[in-house]
Structure formats: structure tokens, C-alpha cells
Design a protein around this motif. Structure first.
Motif, PDB file in Angstrom:
ATOM      1  N   VAL A 155       0.931  -1.316  -0.268  1.00 13.13           N
ATOM      2  CA  VAL A 155      -0.098  -0.067  -0.020  1.00 13.13           C
ATOM      3  C   VAL A 155       0.891   1.461   0.128  1.00 13.13           C
ATOM      4  CG1 VAL A 155      -1.936  -1.094   1.195  1.00 13.13           C
ATOM      5  CG2 VAL A 155      -0.302  -0.087   2.671  1.00 13.13           C
ATOM      6  N   LEU A 156       0.269   2.237  -0.521  1.00 15.34           N
ATOM      7  CA  LEU A 156       1.095   3.640  -0.630  1.00 15.34           C
ATOM      8  C   LEU A 156       0.055   4.658   0.213  1.00 15.34           C
ATOM      9  CD1 LEU A 156       2.189   3.925  -4.293  1.00 15.34           C
ATOM     10  CD2 LEU A 156       3.617   3.458  -2.313  1.00 15.34           C
ATOM     11  N   ALA A 157      -1.000   4.135   1.037  1.00 13.51           N
ATOM     12  CA  ALA A 157      -2.071   5.207   1.329  1.00 13.51           C
ATOM     13  C   ALA A 157      -1.566   5.904   2.680  1.00 13.51           C
ATOM     14  CB  ALA A 157      -3.198   4.417   1.972  1.00 13.51           C
ATOM     15  N   PRO A 158      -1.314   7.084   2.883  1.00 15.43           N
ATOM     16  CA  PRO A 158      -0.898   7.598   4.066  1.00 15.43           C
ATOM     17  C   PRO A 158      -1.261   7.055   5.346  1.00 15.43           C
ATOM     18  CG  PRO A 158      -1.129   9.301   2.241  1.00 15.43           C
ATOM     19  CD  PRO A 158      -1.650   7.975   1.957  1.00 15.43           C
ATOM     20  N   ASP A 159      -2.721   6.929   5.443  1.00 15.34           N
ATOM     21  CA  ASP A 159      -3.257   6.228   6.518  1.00 15.34           C
ATOM     22  C   ASP A 159      -2.654   4.983   7.119  1.00 15.34           C
ATOM     23  OD1 ASP A 159      -5.004   8.541   6.952  1.00 15.34           O
ATOM     24  OD2 ASP A 159      -6.745   7.658   6.267  1.00 15.34           O
ATOM     25  N   TYR A 160      -2.326   4.318   6.266  1.00 20.60           N
ATOM     26  CA  TYR A 160      -1.373   2.976   6.648  1.00 20.60           C
ATOM     27  C   TYR A 160      -0.187   3.226   7.189  1.00 20.60           C
ATOM     28  CZ  TYR A 160       1.289  -0.928   6.623  1.00 20.60           C
ATOM     29  OH  TYR A 160       2.379  -2.008   7.055  1.00 20.60           O
ATOM     30  N   TYR A 161       0.359   4.259   6.717  1.00 21.54           N
ATOM     31  CA  TYR A 161       1.811   4.656   7.386  1.00 21.54           C
ATOM     32  C   TYR A 161       1.805   5.046   8.511  1.00 21.54           C
ATOM     33  CZ  TYR A 161       3.986   2.988   2.969  1.00 21.54           C
ATOM     34  OH  TYR A 161       4.512   2.115   1.788  1.00 21.54           O
ATOM     35  N   ARG A 162       0.649   5.998   8.748  1.00 22.35           N
ATOM     36  CA  ARG A 162       0.107   6.531  10.258  1.00 22.35           C
ATOM     37  C   ARG A 162       0.287   5.484  11.282  1.00 22.35           C
ATOM     38  NH1 ARG A 162      -3.308   9.491   8.945  1.00 22.35           N
ATOM     39  NH2 ARG A 162      -2.178  11.578   8.759  1.00 22.35           N
ATOM     40  N   PHE A 163      -0.445   4.268  10.799  1.00 25.68           N
ATOM     41  CA  PHE A 163      -0.749   3.179  11.593  1.00 25.68           C
ATOM     42  C   PHE A 163       0.624   2.428  11.889  1.00 25.68           C
ATOM     43  CE2 PHE A 163      -0.497  -1.124  10.650  1.00 25.68           C
ATOM     44  CZ  PHE A 163      -0.864  -1.905  11.921  1.00 25.68           C
ATOM     45  N   ALA A 164       1.279   2.267  10.805  1.00 27.84           N
ATOM     46  CA  ALA A 164       2.578   1.441  10.641  1.00 27.84           C
ATOM     47  C   ALA A 164       3.680   2.394  11.746  1.00 27.84           C
ATOM     48  CB  ALA A 164       2.968   1.287   9.483  1.00 27.84           C
ATOM     49  N   ILE A 165       3.806   3.534  11.472  1.00 29.68           N
ATOM     50  CA  ILE A 165       4.785   4.178  12.099  1.00 29.68           C
ATOM     51  C   ILE A 165       4.533   4.256  13.679  1.00 29.68           C
ATOM     52  CG2 ILE A 165       5.726   6.522  12.535  1.00 29.68           C
ATOM     53  CD1 ILE A 165       5.317   6.946   9.626  1.00 29.68           C
ATOM     54  N   GLU A 166       3.339   4.499  13.860  1.00 33.78           N
ATOM     55  CA  GLU A 166       2.930   4.217  15.508  1.00 33.78           C
ATOM     56  C   GLU A 166       3.192   2.917  16.078  1.00 33.78           C
ATOM     57  OE1 GLU A 166       2.139   6.537  17.816  1.00 33.78           O
ATOM     58  OE2 GLU A 166       2.780   8.310  15.968  1.00 33.78           O
ATOM     59  N   THR A 167       2.712   1.932  15.176  1.00 41.13           N
ATOM     60  CA  THR A 167       2.889   0.631  15.812  1.00 41.13           C
ATOM     61  C   THR A 167       4.418   0.464  15.892  1.00 41.13           C
ATOM     62  OG1 THR A 167       1.145  -0.203  14.529  1.00 41.13           O
ATOM     63  CG2 THR A 167       2.641  -1.706  15.081  1.00 41.13           C
ATOM     64  N   SER A 168       5.519   0.608  15.068  1.00 41.34           N
ATOM     65  CA  SER A 168       6.619   0.434  14.919  1.00 41.34           C
ATOM     66  C   SER A 168       7.506   1.007  16.213  1.00 41.34           C
ATOM     67  CB  SER A 168       7.504   0.876  13.726  1.00 41.34           C
ATOM     68  OG  SER A 168       7.001  -0.137  12.545  1.00 41.34           O
ATOM     69  N   LYS A 169       7.019   2.428  16.478  1.00 43.91           N
ATOM     70  CA  LYS A 169       7.503   3.140  17.585  1.00 43.91           C
ATOM     71  C   LYS A 169       7.198   2.389  18.850  1.00 43.91           C
ATOM     72  CE  LYS A 169       6.579   7.236  18.035  1.00 43.91           C
ATOM     73  NZ  LYS A 169       5.805   8.738  18.015  1.00 43.91           N
ATOM     74  N   LYS A 170       5.840   1.798  19.029  1.00 48.99           N
ATOM     75  CA  LYS A 170       5.630   1.095  20.269  1.00 48.99           C
ATOM     76  C   LYS A 170       6.502  -0.081  20.233  1.00 48.99           C
ATOM     77  CE  LYS A 170       0.750   2.639  20.326  1.00 48.99           C
ATOM     78  NZ  LYS A 170      -0.476   2.212  19.848  1.00 48.99           N
ATOM     79  N   HIS A 171       6.523  -0.708  19.107  1.00 52.94           N
ATOM     80  CA  HIS A 171       7.578  -2.061  19.351  1.00 52.94           C
ATOM     81  C   HIS A 171       9.051  -1.822  19.674  1.00 52.94           C
ATOM     82  CE1 HIS A 171       4.728  -4.361  16.034  1.00 52.94           C
ATOM     83  NE2 HIS A 171       4.345  -4.213  17.375  1.00 52.94           N
ATOM     84  N   LEU A 172       9.448  -0.854  19.177  1.00 50.54           N
ATOM     85  CA  LEU A 172      10.724  -0.212  19.095  1.00 50.54           C
ATOM     86  C   LEU A 172      11.189   0.509  20.626  1.00 50.54           C
ATOM     87  CD1 LEU A 172      11.631   0.617  15.721  1.00 50.54           C
ATOM     88  CD2 LEU A 172      12.505  -1.265  16.785  1.00 50.54           C
TER      89      LEU A 172
END
Length: 338
Positions: free
Chosen positions: A145-162
Motif C-alpha cells: 500500500v501507498l496510502a498515508p493512513d496505513y503508514y500513520r498506523f505502521a509508524i505508530e506501531t513500529s514506535k511502540k515495538h521499538l
């Protein structure tokens, strides 16, 4: 959450402590090899190895970690975050000494939730309203996907993981998948919206820099399906944010079986046809490489790991090479090569 981010002085001072080679950028310094976290099983046994290996690497001169939200069903990011939180809390390392890159774009699974990627897409992303079906670009078994809403979710999820407030380097993962489905005109139109989102993420302090982590996109011939133009990508970044844009890195495979990044002059930059490395340099972009052992397929008896890794890391233009390593014995061998 751990505050701060990798700095030039922090990473330079870190590498000086170990007397290891230092590759400089205007943003931070890195050793010629980074710890990759792609390979391995989605089980606790391999997570234990990764956690032990990452800790050993960080305490012995390797301050660059590369991961992705989809690696090992999200376990790789969680393993990296576990070690970072532990070592920084103990005072063994400082946040400004460590470079962390991760990626999003490929639909992940979540092994802890027992969701394979297709289920995660349906139950979490589609039913949760994060993405629409029309956002998903499918090639074979790959969903991108290229949809910005997905990356908003993905970045927040990665921040929590890391456990990080700020991710140093965030890649769009294998964007050539979406290019194959959308074609150049629609792809680059959507990319402009996504880059606008990423520049906003930089301003918010969620990421510092962004780029493309590719497999074959930069290596194909210009007329081939899925081809990515570095110059076109940079032009879009400049259109969105001017010369001060934060698209600073690309990643692509380099090994004896995939050496197009050196051999093929398939990228046009400032009116000249150049190799991927040359074009990136011409456009002010840093190149990191992946798969130095071709996912294990390069071990044909003619070359050993030491010579293959030495050849890749000594290639002019390589900022750092992502090397999959979870066993301490392999990490020791790789540090000795440096």
C-alpha cells in the motif's frame, strides 16, 4: 518511550570507542555493516538468539540496526525494542549512539495475535478502516500500500515495538510492488501525497529521515514493469519540501548474483545515464545495501562469507550493508572482518 535520536556526534563517538571504520553522512556515522533482522523463524527460540545477538552487537561496535514491521510476524521489531529499552535503561548505550531503520508498506502479519498477513489485512486494517480495498496493490502473494493512513498506523506501531519516540530512518518497503500495479503516472501521483505525509511525520518528530528499501525496483531496465527512477523520486521529494526534503536513503541488494547496482547504467540523473550508486551520489542520496549472501544462495563453494562481505562493504558508494545475523559467533566474525 525512549526519547532522542541518532546524532552525528553520538554515533561518531560510539564508533571511535571501538576503533572501527566509520562511514560518515551529514546525519550520523555508521559502521560498514549493520545488523539485519529479516531471516529466522517466528518463534521464541530465534527471538532469544536475536536479542542476545543484538545486545552483543550494540556492546561491541555495531550501532546500526535494520528491521521492518513485517519481519518475522512483527517479532523482529519487538526483539530490537526489547534490547534497546534494556541497554538504554541500564546506561550501557545512549540513544544518540544508535541508528535504527525500519520499514512499512508490505502488509504484515502478527504472530502474537495469531494473524497471518491476509487475516491481519482483513480483520485489522480493512475492518478497522485503516485502509480501503482499493488501496491494496497485489502482485502474486505480495500486498502493498501507498496510502498515508496505513503508514500513520505502521509508524505508530513500529514506535511502540521499538520503544522509540523517534525512528531514525523509515523506508517505504518494496514500493516496486505498487509500481507494478499502478504504473508510473498513478504511482508517482500517489507518492507525492505520501511524501507530504512523511515530511509532516518529520516535523512531528516521529521519524527523522525516510527513503525506499527495494528489491529489484532500482535495478530493472527503464522500460521494465516495476522500474523505479531515483531522479523522479527525488524530484517529487523536492516538489513537496524543496531542497530541504528528508528523503535521504535508498536500499537495494548487492551481491555477486545481483550486482546491477554497480554494473548497469539504468538510472538517469542530471541528463546522464549512471549506475544506481552513481545516480544516488549525484542526487545527494546515501545507498545502503542488503542481501550480501543472496539470502544464503550465494554459498556455492567458490566464495566464503568473509570474502563476499569484504567485497560488498569495500564497494565504493556503500554507506552500510545490512547483514542478517542473530548468532553471536557470526556477529564476532563480522566484526573481525571490519
Amino acid at each position: 518511550m525512549i526519547s532522542g535520536y541518532a546524532s552525528f556526534n553520538g554515533t561518531s563517538d560510539y564508533l571511535n570507542k571501538f576503533s572501527l571504520p566509520c562511514r560518515e553522512s551529514s546525519m550520523f556515522c555508521a559502521p560498514p555493516i549493520a545488523m539485519g533482522t529479516h531471516l529466522g523463524e517466528m518463534n521464541e527460540e530465534d527471538s532469544v538468539l536475536y536479542r542476545e545477538g543484538i545486545e552483543y552487537g550494540l556492546l561491541n561496535g555495531l550501532n546500526f540496526i535494520d528491521t521492518a514491521i513485517n519481519y518475522r510476524g512483527m517479532r523482529s521489531e519487538r526483539d530490537v525494542g526489547y534490547v534497546l529499552k534494556s541497554l538504554i535503561k541500564r546506561g550501557s548505550i545512549k540513544r544518540e549512539e544508535v541508528i535504527v531503520s525500519t520499514k512499512g508498506g508490505i502488509i504484515p502479519g502478527d504472530i502474537e495475535a495469531n494473524l497471518v498477513p491476509t487475516d491481519f489485512l482483513q480483520k485489522f486494517l480493512l475492518e478497522g478502516g485503516v485502509v480501503q480495498e482499493s488501496d491494496v496493490n497485489i502482485v502474486d502473494t505480495h500486498r502493498h500500500v501507498l496510502a498515508p493512513d496505513y503508514y500513520r498506523f505502521a509508524i505508530e506501531t513500529s514506535k511502540k515495538h521499538l520503544h522509540l519516540e523517534t525512528i531514525d530512518l523509515y523506508y517505504i518497503h518494496n514500493p516496486e510492488i505498487s509500481m507494478m500495479v499502478l504504473g508510473p503516472t498513478l504511482f508517482y501521483t500517489q507518492l507525492e501525497k505520501l511524501f507530504t505525509f512523511f515530511e509532516n511525520q518529520v516535523q512531528l518528530g516521529n521519524i527523522r529521515y525516510y527513503g525506499f528499501a527495494t528489491w529489484f525496483g532500482f535495478l530493472k531496465d527503464p522500460m521494465e514493469k516495476g522500474y523505479l527512477s531515483i531522479e523522479e523520486v527525488i524530484n517529487i521529494a523536492k516538489k513537496v519540501a524543496g531542497e530541504g526534503h528528508h528523503f535521504k536513503f535508498i536500499q537495494f541488494p548487492l551481491n555477486k548474483h545481483m550486482n546491477e547496482g554497480i554494473q548497469k547504467q539504468n538510472q538517469k540523473a542530471n541528463g546522464k545515464w549512471l549506475s544506481v550508486f552513481e545516480a544516488a551520489h549525484e542526487l545527494g542520496i546515501y545507498s545502503t545495501t542488503s542481501a550480501p549472501f543472496y539470502l544464503g544462495k550465494a554459498f556455492d563453494g567458490a566464495s566464503d562469507a568473509r570474502s563476499m562481505l569484504r567485497e560488498v562493504t569495500s564497494t565504493e558508494g556503500v554507506f552500510s550493508t545490512m547483514v542478517g545475523m542473530k548468532k553471536i559467533e557470526h556477529i564476532k566474525e563480522n566484526i573481525q572482518i571490519l
